[in-house]
Design a protein around this motif. Structure first.
Motif, PDB file in Angstrom:
ATOM      1  N   GLY A  57       0.866  -1.180   0.026  1.00 48.36           N
ATOM      2  CA  GLY A  57      -0.024   0.064   0.020  1.00 48.36           C
ATOM      3  C   GLY A  57       0.878   1.231  -0.026  1.00 48.36           C
ATOM      4  N   SER A 118      -4.182  -5.074  -2.910  1.00 50.05           N
ATOM      5  CA  SER A 118      -5.126  -3.917  -3.047  1.00 50.05           C
ATOM      6  C   SER A 118      -5.255  -3.242  -1.557  1.00 50.05           C
ATOM      7  CB  SER A 118      -6.534  -4.681  -3.085  1.00 50.05           C
ATOM      8  OG  SER A 118      -7.080  -5.282  -1.630  1.00 50.05           O
ATOM      9  N   THR A 120      -4.310  -0.341   0.768  1.00 44.08           N
ATOM     10  CA  THR A 120      -3.926   1.155   0.644  1.00 44.08           C
ATOM     11  C   THR A 120      -3.856   2.009   1.783  1.00 44.08           C
ATOM     12  OG1 THR A 120      -6.353   1.677  -0.034  1.00 44.08           O
ATOM     13  CG2 THR A 120      -4.592   1.270  -1.620  1.00 44.08           C
TER      14      THR A 120
END
Length: 122
Positions: A57, A118, A120
């Motif tokens: 992230g 994915s 973040t």
């Protein structure tokens, strides 16, 4: 519950802890530290994967996966993501924990690489 958000599912779960002021740097976390961290829940833990440092992230992180016996005799695979990031000039740590029953083919197991990619911060 007490700074933790959990999402249980059949054969799997996800736990996200609230961030806290880091009392250790990511670079200082060793495999021995990991074994110590999980020993209460998984005294027989075997470290399957350990990456430090790694970027997740857009921030420094430690990732590791362990396998250990479940109380019903089966095995769990657990992936931890320890995120370290600055906020208001203070270093924070936030932990994510993904658990699934080993070998049961859960959607969590199948999607772990995409899930980690994915993540973040923001």
């Amino acid at each position: 519950y007490e700074g933790v958000i959990g999402a249980p599912g059949p054969g799997s779960s996800i736990i996200v802890a609230d961030p806290w002021v880091a009392d250790v740097a990511a670079a200082d976390i060793t495999e021995a530290d990991i074994t110590e961290m999980v020993k209460e829940s998984y005294p027989d833990a075997v470290v399957l994967e350990y990456e430090n440092p790694v970027e997740v992230g857009g921030t420094e992180a430690v990732t590791f996966t362990i396998e250990g016996a479940h109380e019903d005799g089966g095995k769990n695979t657990v992936t931890y993501v320890l995120l370290f990031y600055m906020m208001d000039d203070v270093m924070y740590e936030q932990d994510l924990c993904f658990t699934y029953r080993t070998g049961e083919g859960t959607s969590l197991e199948a999607a772990m690489p995409e899930i980690i990619d994915s993540i973040t911060i923001g």
